[in-house]
Write a protein that holds these residues in place. Structure first.
Motif, PDB file in Angstrom:
ATOM      1  N   HIS A 140     -34.026  26.874 -44.726  1.00 13.55           N
ATOM      2  CA  HIS A 140     -34.190  25.831 -45.395  1.00 13.55           C
ATOM      3  C   HIS A 140     -35.563  25.187 -45.487  1.00 13.55           C
ATOM      4  O   HIS A 140     -35.772  24.748 -46.690  1.00 13.55           O
ATOM      5  N   GLU A 141     -36.337  25.558 -44.503  1.00 15.90           N
ATOM      6  CA  GLU A 141     -37.745  24.858 -44.741  1.00 15.90           C
ATOM      7  C   GLU A 141     -38.550  25.878 -45.514  1.00 15.90           C
ATOM      8  O   GLU A 141     -39.316  25.427 -46.372  1.00 15.90           O
ATOM      9  N   ILE A 142     -38.177  27.075 -45.173  1.00 17.82           N
ATOM     10  CA  ILE A 142     -38.926  27.850 -46.276  1.00 17.82           C
ATOM     11  C   ILE A 142     -38.844  28.018 -47.724  1.00 17.82           C
ATOM     12  O   ILE A 142     -39.543  27.850 -48.611  1.00 17.82           O
ATOM     13  N   ALA A 143     -37.366  27.630 -47.994  1.00 16.61           N
ATOM     14  CA  ALA A 143     -36.945  27.617 -49.379  1.00 16.61           C
ATOM     15  C   ALA A 143     -37.487  26.249 -49.845  1.00 16.61           C
ATOM     16  O   ALA A 143     -37.930  26.180 -51.043  1.00 16.61           O
ATOM     17  N   ARG A 144     -37.678  25.072 -49.039  1.00 14.13           N
ATOM     18  CA  ARG A 144     -38.089  23.824 -49.580  1.00 14.13           C
ATOM     19  C   ARG A 144     -39.442  23.798 -49.968  1.00 14.13           C
ATOM     20  O   ARG A 144     -39.881  23.405 -51.023  1.00 14.13           O
ATOM     21  N   VAL A 145     -40.385  24.602 -49.069  1.00 12.10           N
ATOM     22  CA  VAL A 145     -41.627  24.515 -49.382  1.00 12.10           C
ATOM     23  C   VAL A 145     -42.303  25.713 -50.530  1.00 12.10           C
ATOM     24  O   VAL A 145     -43.296  25.749 -50.880  1.00 12.10           O
ATOM     25  N   LEU A 146     -41.449  26.586 -50.510  1.00  9.61           N
ATOM     26  CA  LEU A 146     -41.517  27.548 -51.774  1.00  9.61           C
ATOM     27  C   LEU A 146     -41.467  26.885 -53.327  1.00  9.61           C
ATOM     28  O   LEU A 146     -40.489  26.230 -53.581  1.00  9.61           O
ATOM     29  N   ARG A 147     -42.267  27.215 -54.018  1.00  5.45           N
ATOM     30  CA  ARG A 147     -42.081  27.016 -55.441  1.00  5.45           C
ATOM     31  C   ARG A 147     -40.780  27.712 -56.265  1.00  5.45           C
ATOM     32  O   ARG A 147     -40.721  28.718 -55.581  1.00  5.45           O
ATOM     33  N   PRO A 148     -40.368  27.110 -56.993  1.00  3.69           N
ATOM     34  CA  PRO A 148     -39.167  28.069 -57.674  1.00  3.69           C
ATOM     35  C   PRO A 148     -39.818  29.266 -58.166  1.00  3.69           C
ATOM     36  O   PRO A 148     -40.953  29.571 -58.982  1.00  3.69           O
ATOM     37  N   GLY A 149     -39.136  30.476 -57.749  1.00  5.92           N
ATOM     38  CA  GLY A 149     -39.761  31.870 -58.169  1.00  5.92           C
ATOM     39  C   GLY A 149     -40.626  32.264 -57.132  1.00  5.92           C
ATOM     40  O   GLY A 149     -41.098  33.432 -57.186  1.00  5.92           O
ATOM     41  N   GLY A 150     -40.982  31.277 -56.148  1.00  7.41           N
ATOM     42  CA  GLY A 150     -41.888  31.796 -55.009  1.00  7.41           C
ATOM     43  C   GLY A 150     -41.124  32.823 -54.100  1.00  7.41           C
ATOM     44  O   GLY A 150     -39.946  32.980 -54.120  1.00  7.41           O
ATOM     45  N   ALA A 151     -42.013  33.445 -53.055  1.00  5.53           N
ATOM     46  CA  ALA A 151     -41.576  34.536 -52.457  1.00  5.53           C
ATOM     47  C   ALA A 151     -41.866  34.447 -50.750  1.00  5.53           C
ATOM     48  O   ALA A 151     -42.918  33.836 -50.494  1.00  5.53           O
ATOM     49  N   TYR A 152     -40.874  35.096 -49.910  1.00  2.00           N
ATOM     50  CA  TYR A 152     -41.053  35.166 -48.541  1.00  2.00           C
ATOM     51  C   TYR A 152     -41.126  36.408 -48.127  1.00  2.00           C
ATOM     52  O   TYR A 152     -40.248  37.125 -48.420  1.00  2.00           O
ATOM     53  N   LEU A 153     -42.240  36.806 -47.480  1.00  2.00           N
ATOM     54  CA  LEU A 153     -42.411  38.100 -47.002  1.00  2.00           C
ATOM     55  C   LEU A 153     -42.834  37.919 -45.586  1.00  2.00           C
ATOM     56  O   LEU A 153     -43.626  37.502 -45.125  1.00  2.00           O
ATOM     57  N   ALA A 154     -41.869  38.625 -44.715  1.00  2.00           N
ATOM     58  CA  ALA A 154     -42.091  38.489 -43.369  1.00  2.00           C
ATOM     59  C   ALA A 154     -41.331  39.825 -42.660  1.00  2.00           C
ATOM     60  O   ALA A 154     -40.680  40.472 -43.044  1.00  2.00           O
ATOM     61  N   GLN A 155     -41.985  39.877 -41.356  1.00  2.33           N
ATOM     62  CA  GLN A 155     -41.517  41.076 -40.200  1.00  2.33           C
ATOM     63  C   GLN A 155     -40.913  40.239 -39.255  1.00  2.33           C
ATOM     64  O   GLN A 155     -41.806  39.404 -38.758  1.00  2.33           O
ATOM     65  N   HIS A 156     -39.654  40.294 -38.862  1.00  2.00           N
ATOM     66  CA  HIS A 156     -38.871  39.707 -37.902  1.00  2.00           C
ATOM     67  C   HIS A 156     -38.528  40.756 -36.691  1.00  2.00           C
ATOM     68  O   HIS A 156     -38.393  41.887 -36.986  1.00  2.00           O
ATOM     69  N   VAL A 157     -38.477  40.103 -35.610  1.00  2.00           N
ATOM     70  CA  VAL A 157     -38.029  40.926 -34.517  1.00  2.00           C
ATOM     71  C   VAL A 157     -36.526  41.097 -34.756  1.00  2.00           C
ATOM     72  O   VAL A 157     -35.706  39.917 -35.070  1.00  2.00           O
ATOM     73  N   GLY A 158     -35.848  42.326 -34.402  1.00  2.00           N
ATOM     74  CA  GLY A 158     -34.523  42.415 -34.961  1.00  2.00           C
ATOM     75  C   GLY A 158     -33.521  42.333 -33.408  1.00  2.00           C
ATOM     76  O   GLY A 158     -34.066  41.942 -32.412  1.00  2.00           O
ATOM     77  N   PRO A 159     -32.260  42.719 -33.521  1.00  2.00           N
ATOM     78  CA  PRO A 159     -31.398  42.718 -32.257  1.00  2.00           C
ATOM     79  C   PRO A 159     -31.854  43.587 -31.268  1.00  2.00           C
ATOM     80  O   PRO A 159     -32.165  44.533 -31.502  1.00  2.00           O
ATOM     81  N   ALA A 160     -31.457  43.053 -30.070  1.00  2.00           N
ATOM     82  CA  ALA A 160     -31.594  43.806 -28.848  1.00  2.00           C
ATOM     83  C   ALA A 160     -33.027  44.492 -28.768  1.00  2.00           C
ATOM     84  O   ALA A 160     -33.152  45.755 -28.226  1.00  2.00           O
ATOM     85  N   SER A 161     -34.254  43.817 -29.163  1.00  2.00           N
ATOM     86  CA  SER A 161     -35.535  44.566 -29.090  1.00  2.00           C
ATOM     87  C   SER A 161     -36.003  44.523 -27.747  1.00  2.00           C
ATOM     88  O   SER A 161     -36.022  43.490 -26.917  1.00  2.00           O
ATOM     89  N   ALA A 162     -36.357  45.612 -27.278  1.00  2.00           N
ATOM     90  CA  ALA A 162     -36.862  45.936 -25.886  1.00  2.00           C
ATOM     91  C   ALA A 162     -35.858  45.637 -24.883  1.00  2.00           C
ATOM     92  O   ALA A 162     -36.355  45.123 -23.760  1.00  2.00           O
ATOM     93  N   PHE A 163     -34.417  45.505 -25.213  1.00  2.00           N
ATOM     94  CA  PHE A 163     -33.691  45.278 -24.121  1.00  2.00           C
ATOM     95  C   PHE A 163     -33.477  45.945 -22.853  1.00  2.00           C
ATOM     96  O   PHE A 163     -32.959  45.573 -22.090  1.00  2.00           O
ATOM     97  N   GLU A 164     -33.956  47.308 -22.990  1.00  2.00           N
ATOM     98  CA  GLU A 164     -34.051  48.044 -22.127  1.00  2.00           C
ATOM     99  C   GLU A 164     -35.004  47.614 -21.077  1.00  2.00           C
ATOM    100  O   GLU A 164     -34.382  47.419 -19.676  1.00  2.00           O
ATOM    101  N   LEU A 165     -36.083  46.867 -21.367  1.00  2.00           N
ATOM    102  CA  LEU A 165     -36.737  46.191 -20.249  1.00  2.00           C
ATOM    103  C   LEU A 165     -36.179  44.880 -19.678  1.00  2.00           C
ATOM    104  O   LEU A 165     -36.286  44.630 -18.824  1.00  2.00           O
ATOM    105  N   VAL A 166     -35.747  44.045 -20.843  1.00  2.00           N
ATOM    106  CA  VAL A 166     -35.252  42.744 -20.717  1.00  2.00           C
ATOM    107  C   VAL A 166     -34.025  42.728 -19.570  1.00  2.00           C
ATOM    108  O   VAL A 166     -34.081  41.863 -18.702  1.00  2.00           O
ATOM    109  N   GLU A 167     -33.271  43.864 -19.830  1.00  2.00           N
ATOM    110  CA  GLU A 167     -31.864  43.955 -19.031  1.00  2.00           C
ATOM    111  C   GLU A 167     -32.304  44.621 -17.558  1.00  2.00           C
ATOM    112  O   GLU A 167     -31.726  44.244 -16.700  1.00  2.00           O
ATOM    113  N   TYR A 168     -33.287  45.073 -17.381  1.00  2.00           N
ATOM    114  CA  TYR A 168     -33.876  45.702 -16.304  1.00  2.00           C
ATOM    115  C   TYR A 168     -33.946  44.562 -15.384  1.00  2.00           C
ATOM    116  O   TYR A 168     -33.863  44.756 -14.131  1.00  2.00           O
TER     117      TYR A 168
END
Length: 274
Positions: A140-168
């Protein structure tokens, strides 16, 4: 025939622990890991993708949770043209200082802003918002600060990332932990905030840790992987992992990444502010 070079004696477990515990953790420069750990990169090339987005931006740009500013600096250096104004936010004080130094040559101010707080900018301020690995996207904050027609471009960490190490270190985690950061769930949250997701790509990528110093530095740097991690608290498990790497070779895990491209609709964003 030249005389062979003497072999460097292998470092002990304690020497490797000390090294991994002493390397500075601020910023998102991972060059220290060269020769000690590897992670395959997503096929889309996030920094170059952002560089193209910067070249097309027709108004101010915001980079959220910029870390040490390294990725934004790379993209600015390769953009076909620079936007009229670029601003960055960061929440961790050591990174605020580092990002300020890194981005100063590009004229980018760095605003200290907590990762879970509202963005300190007026509505409809930016034509493009970018972010690499935000702790949690505040849609909601991203949408709020974007101008109408503005874009969000991002790389996110996904599910269970590096979980082999985390669960070790933590043991088996509940299913809700494994499915957190699901890209399709994020699509729904983005759309609920008034954004249209126009692109969503996900990949799972091989990681290798070649010594225990790399494991220690990684867990100190990416602090949410094993919350409260310290060498002292996990020394027995670290020793077991060191011996495993020495005997069997690199410890293998898999990171999870997704590229999100979204646009704010021409109408006002829906829903309450985050």
């Amino acid at each position: 025939m030249s005389r062979p070079r003497p072999r460097t004696p292998p470092r002990t477990f304690d020497e490797l622990l000390a090294e991994g515990a002493s390397v500075p953790t601020e910023g998102w420069d991972f060059s220290w890991f060269e020769g000690r750990a590897t992670e395959a990169r997503p096929s889309w090339g996030y920094a170059t993708t952002v560089a193209r987005g910067l070249g097309r931006a027709d108004g101010p740009v915001l980079d959220v949770q910029t870390g040490g500013g390294e990725v934004l600096a790379f993209a600015l250096g390769r953009a076909s043209r620079r936007p009229p104004l670029v601003t960055a936010t960061e929440g961790w004080p050591p990174n605020v200082r580092k990002a300020g130094h890194t981005l100063r040559p590009y004229g980018v101010p760095v605003v200290a802003a907590a990762e879970d707080a509202s963005l300190p900018f007026a509505d409809a301020s930016f034509s493009l918002v970018t972010s690499r690995h935000p702790v949690r996207p505040l849609w909601h904050e991203i949408a709020r600060v974007l101008r109408p027609g503005g874009a969000y471009l991002a790389q996110h960490v996904g599910p269970a990332s590096a979980f082999e190490l985390v669960e070790y270190f933590l043991g088996p985690l509940p299913e809700e932990s494994r499915t957190a950061r699901d890209p399709e769930r994020e699509r729904q949250d983005a759309e609920a905030a008034g954004l249209e997701v126009v692109g969503l790509r996900a990949e799972r990528l091989r990681m290798e840790f070649h010594d225990i110093a790399a494991v220690v530095h990684f867990l100190r740097k990416v602090i949410w992987m094993v919350p409260g991690f310290t060498v002292e608290a996990y020394r027995p498990r670290l020793r077991e992992l060191h011996e495993r790497i020495e005997t069997e070779g690199p410890f293998v895990a898999h990171s999870s990444r997704h590229l999100v491209e979204a646009r704010r609709s021409e109408s006002r964003a829906r829903g309450p502010r985050a």
